[in-house]
Enzyme design. Structure first.
Site, PDB file in Angstrom:
ATOM      1  N   ASP A 141      41.037  32.246  39.247  1.00 34.16           N
ATOM      2  CA  ASP A 141      40.344  33.247  40.061  1.00 34.16           C
ATOM      3  C   ASP A 141      38.924  33.447  39.517  1.00 34.16           C
ATOM      4  O   ASP A 141      38.756  33.716  38.325  1.00 34.16           O
ATOM      5  CB  ASP A 141      41.163  34.550  39.946  1.00 34.16           C
ATOM      6  CG  ASP A 141      40.677  35.658  40.845  1.00 34.16           C
ATOM      7  OD1 ASP A 141      40.209  35.365  41.959  1.00 34.16           O
ATOM      8  OD2 ASP A 141      40.798  36.835  40.440  1.00 34.16           O
ATOM      9  N   ASN A 180      44.136  39.219  47.541  1.00 37.24           N
ATOM     10  CA  ASN A 180      44.113  39.307  46.075  1.00 37.24           C
ATOM     11  C   ASN A 180      44.372  40.736  45.605  1.00 37.24           C
ATOM     12  O   ASN A 180      43.707  41.667  46.060  1.00 37.24           O
ATOM     13  CB  ASN A 180      42.729  38.912  45.556  1.00 37.24           C
ATOM     14  CG  ASN A 180      42.448  37.434  45.687  1.00 37.24           C
ATOM     15  OD1 ASN A 180      43.230  36.695  46.262  1.00 37.24           O
ATOM     16  ND2 ASN A 180      41.317  37.013  45.153  1.00 37.24           N
ATOM     17  N   GLU A 200      33.375  31.267  47.689  1.00 39.29           N
ATOM     18  CA  GLU A 200      32.972  32.554  48.268  1.00 39.29           C
ATOM     19  C   GLU A 200      31.569  32.491  48.839  1.00 39.29           C
ATOM     20  O   GLU A 200      30.679  31.892  48.253  1.00 39.29           O
ATOM     21  CB  GLU A 200      33.015  33.609  47.144  1.00 39.29           C
ATOM     22  CG  GLU A 200      32.649  35.008  47.554  1.00 39.29           C
ATOM     23  CD  GLU A 200      32.861  36.013  46.414  1.00 39.29           C
ATOM     24  OE1 GLU A 200      33.333  37.114  46.675  1.00 39.29           O
ATOM     25  OE2 GLU A 200      32.550  35.674  45.256  1.00 39.29           O
ATOM     26  N   THR A 205      43.986  45.302  40.395  1.00 34.17           N
ATOM     27  CA  THR A 205      43.943  46.641  39.794  1.00 34.17           C
ATOM     28  C   THR A 205      45.223  47.440  40.043  1.00 34.17           C
ATOM     29  O   THR A 205      45.715  48.131  39.148  1.00 34.17           O
ATOM     30  CB  THR A 205      42.710  47.400  40.322  1.00 34.17           C
ATOM     31  OG1 THR A 205      41.557  46.588  40.038  1.00 34.17           O
ATOM     32  CG2 THR A 205      42.542  48.752  39.670  1.00 34.17           C
TER      33      THR A 205
HETATM   34  P1  13P Z   1      41.351  44.308  42.830  1.00 35.03           P
HETATM   35  O1  13P Z   1      41.237  44.461  41.359  1.00 35.03           O
HETATM   36  O2  13P Z   1      40.484  45.293  43.550  1.00 35.03           O
HETATM   37  O3  13P Z   1      42.760  44.350  43.303  1.00 35.03           O
HETATM   38  O4  13P Z   1      40.768  42.859  43.214  1.00 35.03           O
HETATM   39  C1  13P Z   1      41.512  41.729  42.972  1.00 35.03           C
HETATM   40  C2  13P Z   1      40.716  40.485  43.193  1.00 35.03           C
HETATM   41  O5  13P Z   1      39.936  40.374  44.110  1.00 35.03           O
HETATM   42  C3  13P Z   1      40.953  39.372  42.281  1.00 35.03           C
HETATM   43  O6  13P Z   1      40.175  38.274  42.609  1.00 35.03           O
HETATM   44  O1  G3H Z   2      38.515  39.545  40.631  1.00 37.96           O
HETATM   45  C1  G3H Z   2      38.995  39.687  39.527  1.00 37.96           C
HETATM   46  C2  G3H Z   2      40.084  40.644  39.260  1.00 37.96           C
HETATM   47  O2  G3H Z   2      39.767  41.904  39.812  1.00 37.96           O
HETATM   48  C3  G3H Z   2      40.394  40.756  37.824  1.00 37.96           C
HETATM   49  O3  G3H Z   2      39.188  40.914  37.157  1.00 37.96           O
HETATM   50  O4  G3H Z   2      40.224  40.118  35.029  1.00 37.96           O
HETATM   51  O5  G3H Z   2      37.749  40.379  35.294  1.00 37.96           O
HETATM   52  O6  G3H Z   2      39.222  42.402  35.177  1.00 37.96           O
HETATM   53  P1  G3H Z   2      39.097  40.951  35.566  1.00 37.96           P
HETATM   54 ZN    ZN Z   3      38.211  38.761  43.238  1.00 42.96          ZN
END
Ligand code: 13P
Ligand code: G3H
Ligand code: ZN
Length: 290
Positions: free
Chosen positions: A89, A235, A140, A238
């Site tokens: 990701d 996705n 993206e 959080t």
């Molecule tokens: P959230 O943290 O808002 O759920 O987003 C997830 C995300 O887009 C990971 O690529």
């Molecule tokens: O898009 C990414 C996810 O929201 C997780 O992000 O692992 O950088 O906190 P992070």
């Molecule tokens: Zn994301």
């Protein structure tokens, strides 16, 4: 099952008006929560690992992080009969190359901040590489901000332009396109609306499945409508972290003398599994792997 290329499932979801959930993990227990939920719901699911998660898992060395999680993801997928993919990701160019080499079945290149033409040329190169070994490729156009708890200027969010999206897809050959419709990464409550008119305009020019990032902050009503209009990969990060950490906090608060990590990590795993199951049902993926 072995790790799957989830693209056929995403295509089917697009045709039938539901979505495949892509769930972020930072620890082994979070990976397990995702596959256990997929199994319980008989649903296809994606384990996804962000750039910062790789750094955490590899104790600062993201290539080591890719190796660790490729092994854990493979074993997790093989422990269930539901189809599961392992996705990178928001990867950098070098992470995408390493993830493809080390067994990920899906990758996203995040060309955030790059000039449009450069984003196209790097994405196309990575996409050709991914396709040569049967790996699904996401990229993206526009920006879903990652403010990481800091203030940010909502007016400066770069929403996806339908013309640019169409040009990008045609020039790169990607399988799925992440679009910016007003969502923001990392929000702890569902306060954001999506620009659904923009989604409709993009849909008129782009036929491949679209991806919603930052779903934790988006109202459920808009997620539902967006899914029916072609957001075929959703996705979630959080919301999962909130459930996991909330359960750990509760266990630790209840017993100040507790030292056994298994007691609180299993509570986190169970709590996250319930949220993944709920999201799978919400986006209509439950039972689709039967
Ligand atoms: P959230 O943290 O808002 O759920 O987003 C997830 C995300 O887009 C990971 O690529
Ligand atoms: O898009 C990414 C996810 O929201 C997780 O992000 O692992 O950088 O906190 P992070
Ligand atoms: Zn994301």
């Amino acid at each position: 099952m072995t790790l799957q290329n989830v693209f056929p499932w995403i295509l089917r979801a697009q045709q039938e008006g539901w979505a495949v959930g892509a769930f972020n993990a930072n620890t082994m227990e979070q990976v397990q929560a995702i596959v256990l939920a997929a199994q319980a719901e008989a649903a296809p699911a994606i384990i996804q690992i962000s750039h910062r998660a790789l750094t955490h898992i590899g104790s600062g060395n993201e290539i080591l992080g890719i190796k660790y999680i490729a092994a854990v993801g493979k074993i997790a997928a093989e422990s269930v009969t539901a189809p599961v993919a392992l996705h990178l990701d928001h990867g950098t160019e070098s992470e995408v190359i390493q993830a493809i080499a080390l067994g990920f079945t899906s990758v996203m290149f995040d060309g955030d901040g790059l000039p449009f033409e450069e984003n196209i040329s790097i994405t196309k190169r990575l996409c050709d590489m991914a396709h040569s070994v049967g790996v699904c490729m996401e990229a993206e156009v526009g920006e879903v901000p990652k403010p990481d708890g800091k203030e940010f200027d909502e007016a400066a969010i770069e929403l996806t332009q339908p013309d640019e999206a169409a040009q990008f897809v045609k020039a790169t050959g990607i399988d799925t396109l992440a679009v910016a419709l007003g969502s923001v990464h990392g929000l702890k409550s569902k306060t954001v609306s999506l620009d659904l008119e923009r989604l409709q305009a993009i849909r008129k020019q782009v036929s491949i499945p679209l991806v919603l990032h930052g779903s934790s902050g988006v109202s459920d009503n808009d997620i539902k409508q967006g899914v029916s209009m072609g957001l075929s990969k959703v996705n979630v990060a959080t919301q999962l972290a909130q459930a996991f950490t909330g359960a750990v906090r509760e266990v630790l608060n209840k017993d100040g003398g507790l030292v056994d990590p298994r007691k609180y990590m299993s509570a986190g795993r169970n709590a996250q599994m319930e949220v993944v199951r709920e999201r799978i049902r919400f986006i209509g993926a439950s039972g689709k792997a039967k």
